[in-house]
Write a protein that holds these residues in place. Structure first.
Motif, PDB file in Angstrom:
ATOM      1  N   LYS A  78       0.822  -1.205   0.000  1.00 30.77           N
ATOM      2  CA  LYS A  78       0.000   0.000   0.000  1.00 30.77           C
ATOM      3  C   LYS A  78       0.859   1.260   0.000  1.00 30.77           C
ATOM      4  CE  LYS A  78      -4.038  -2.050   2.252  1.00 30.77           C
ATOM      5  NZ  LYS A  78      -4.972  -2.004   3.409  1.00 30.77           N
ATOM      6  N   LEU A  79       1.928   1.258   0.778  1.00 28.81           N
ATOM      7  CA  LEU A  79       2.803   2.429   0.852  1.00 28.81           C
ATOM      8  C   LEU A  79       3.717   2.525  -0.362  1.00 28.81           C
ATOM      9  CD1 LEU A  79       3.782   2.356   4.622  1.00 28.81           C
ATOM     10  CD2 LEU A  79       2.229   3.945   3.477  1.00 28.81           C
ATOM     11  N   ARG A  80       4.004   1.382  -0.989  1.00 27.47           N
ATOM     12  CA  ARG A  80       4.933   1.369  -2.121  1.00 27.47           C
ATOM     13  C   ARG A  80       4.424   2.251  -3.253  1.00 27.47           C
ATOM     14  NH1 ARG A  80       9.156  -1.465  -3.849  1.00 27.47           N
ATOM     15  NH2 ARG A  80       9.489  -1.638  -6.099  1.00 27.47           N
ATOM     16  N   TRP A  81       3.120   2.196  -3.518  1.00 33.10           N
ATOM     17  CA  TRP A  81       2.558   2.983  -4.618  1.00 33.10           C
ATOM     18  C   TRP A  81       2.506   4.469  -4.305  1.00 33.10           C
ATOM     19  CZ3 TRP A  81       3.120   0.246  -8.561  1.00 33.10           C
ATOM     20  CH2 TRP A  81       2.894  -1.132  -8.541  1.00 33.10           C
ATOM     21  N   ILE A  82       2.700   4.795  -3.034  1.00 37.32           N
ATOM     22  CA  ILE A  82       2.781   6.216  -2.659  1.00 37.32           C
ATOM     23  C   ILE A  82       4.226   6.701  -2.745  1.00 37.32           C
ATOM     24  CG2 ILE A  82       2.420   7.874  -0.788  1.00 37.32           C
ATOM     25  CD1 ILE A  82       0.175   6.074   0.246  1.00 37.32           C
ATOM     26  N   LEU A  83       5.144   5.873  -2.306  1.00 40.28           N
ATOM     27  CA  LEU A  83       6.550   6.268  -2.243  1.00 40.28           C
ATOM     28  C   LEU A  83       7.242   6.182  -3.600  1.00 40.28           C
ATOM     29  CD1 LEU A  83       7.500   4.475   1.101  1.00 40.28           C
ATOM     30  CD2 LEU A  83       7.003   6.903   0.764  1.00 40.28           C
ATOM     31  N   TYR A  84       6.831   5.224  -4.430  1.00 39.63           N
ATOM     32  CA  TYR A  84       7.466   5.048  -5.735  1.00 39.63           C
ATOM     33  C   TYR A  84       6.494   5.371  -6.854  1.00 39.63           C
ATOM     34  CZ  TYR A  84      11.385   2.572  -3.569  1.00 39.63           C
ATOM     35  OH  TYR A  84      12.478   2.240  -2.824  1.00 39.63           O
ATOM     36  N   GLU A  85       7.036   5.804  -7.972  1.00 42.21           N
ATOM     37  CA  GLU A  85       6.206   6.055  -9.135  1.00 42.21           C
ATOM     38  C   GLU A  85       5.803   4.748  -9.795  1.00 42.21           C
ATOM     39  OE1 GLU A  85       6.994   9.484 -11.747  1.00 42.21           O
ATOM     40  OE2 GLU A  85       8.904   9.617 -10.722  1.00 42.21           O
ATOM     41  N   SER A  86       4.638   4.754 -10.445  1.00 38.06           N
ATOM     42  CA  SER A  86       4.166   3.564 -11.145  1.00 38.06           C
ATOM     43  C   SER A  86       4.865   3.440 -12.497  1.00 38.06           C
ATOM     44  CB  SER A  86       2.647   3.642 -11.362  1.00 38.06           C
ATOM     45  OG  SER A  86       1.970   3.744 -10.131  1.00 38.06           O
ATOM     46  N   PRO A  87       5.007   2.213 -13.019  1.00 38.36           N
ATOM     47  CA  PRO A  87       5.563   2.038 -14.369  1.00 38.36           C
ATOM     48  C   PRO A  87       4.690   2.764 -15.395  1.00 38.36           C
ATOM     49  CG  PRO A  87       5.514  -0.048 -13.185  1.00 38.36           C
ATOM     50  CD  PRO A  87       4.751   0.929 -12.352  1.00 38.36           C
ATOM     51  N   THR A  88       5.327   3.256 -16.457  1.00 34.71           N
ATOM     52  CA  THR A  88       4.612   4.008 -17.490  1.00 34.71           C
ATOM     53  C   THR A  88       4.701   3.274 -18.823  1.00 34.71           C
ATOM     54  OG1 THR A  88       5.203   6.088 -16.395  1.00 34.71           O
ATOM     55  CG2 THR A  88       4.413   6.234 -18.660  1.00 34.71           C
ATOM     56  N   VAL A  89       3.554   2.984 -19.421  1.00 37.46           N
ATOM     57  CA  VAL A  89       3.510   2.286 -20.707  1.00 37.46           C
ATOM     58  C   VAL A  89       3.887   3.249 -21.823  1.00 37.46           C
ATOM     59  CG1 VAL A  89       2.054   1.065 -22.359  1.00 37.46           C
ATOM     60  CG2 VAL A  89       1.770   0.654 -19.908  1.00 37.46           C
TER      61      VAL A  89
END
Length: 235
Positions: A78-89
């Protein structure tokens, strides 16, 4: 408390600045990693400029603790998606994603150059290309354009064997000899059988069949052979 407060503010501010800059700027490294190295380097170099080594070390310790805390927090999904950016297609089913390119601030020609580095010349052959959170680009070709695998042809291949170095740069690698339950006498006998000397060996590896392969410092002369053409005026 002031030292902890100031270090925390610097860490958070630096993280936000790097997030705004984008994944492309921190390619191959996560934002936290780059920030940690950058800030820690500046903190450690402070005593060179001013005479406050104790305070500099205190800042460095706090920075290390903060880094460890954020890394531990990033292990939670849950915190990972706040701290790191999501992959971009960037490419999906052969179609270039303009929104994705705009998000990572990448022109088309740069995307094409990344594809060439990966060994692909046509974007239409790509099933999906993604800029990962580390800034690296992952490319997966369409099924009909991917390399043929032994399993596709129902071919059973033997387990891959990694040659084990026993001599590197004229120095015996004793821990590998111990791992193979061999001794120096065995190695010297094998070297002598081939008419070599340890001092003249660049690399000697233990092969799957129990023999020794030796690459010495000598380079074979293939002058005039077009298959061994050496670019430059010294060919």
């Amino acid at each position: 408390m002031e030292i902890i407060y100031r270090t925390f503010i610097v860490f958070i501010a630096g993280y936000l600045f790097l997030r705004v800059t984008g994944k492309k700027a921190v390619s191959q490294m996560h934002t936290f990693d780059l920030l940690y190295i950058f800030v820690l380097t500046n903190i450690i170099s402070t005593p060179v400029e001013v005479n406050h080594i104790g305070k500099a070390l205190a800042y460095a310790v706090i920075m290390v603790i903060l880094y460890k805390i954020f890394i531990r927090l990033s292990l939670h999904n849950k915190l990972r998606w706040i701290l790191y950016e999501s992959p971009t297609v960037l490419i999906r089913n052969g179609d270039i994603d303009r929104k994705g390119l705009k998000k990572v601030r990448m022109p088309v020609y740069e995307l094409l150059s990344h594809l060439r580095v990966k060994g692909y010349t046509d974007s239409q052959n790509i099933a999906i290309a993604v800029m990962e959170e580390s800034g690296e680009i992952s490319v997966i070709p369409k099924a009909e354009y991917r390399p043929v695998q032994p399993n596709d042809l129902n071919i059973h291949v033997k387990k891959e064997y990694l040659p084990i170095p026993l001599i590197m740069d004229s120095q015996i690698v004793y821990h590998n000899l111990k791992y193979l339950q061999l001794d120096q006498n065995w190695l010297m006998n094998e070297v002598n059988k081939m008419g070599e000397k340890v001092d003249n060996i660049m690399l000697a590896t233990y092969l799957e069949n129990g023999t020794l392969f030796i690459d010495n410092h000598e380079v074979k002369d293939h002058k005039g052979d077009p298959y061994y053409y050496n670019p430059g005026k010294d060919n």
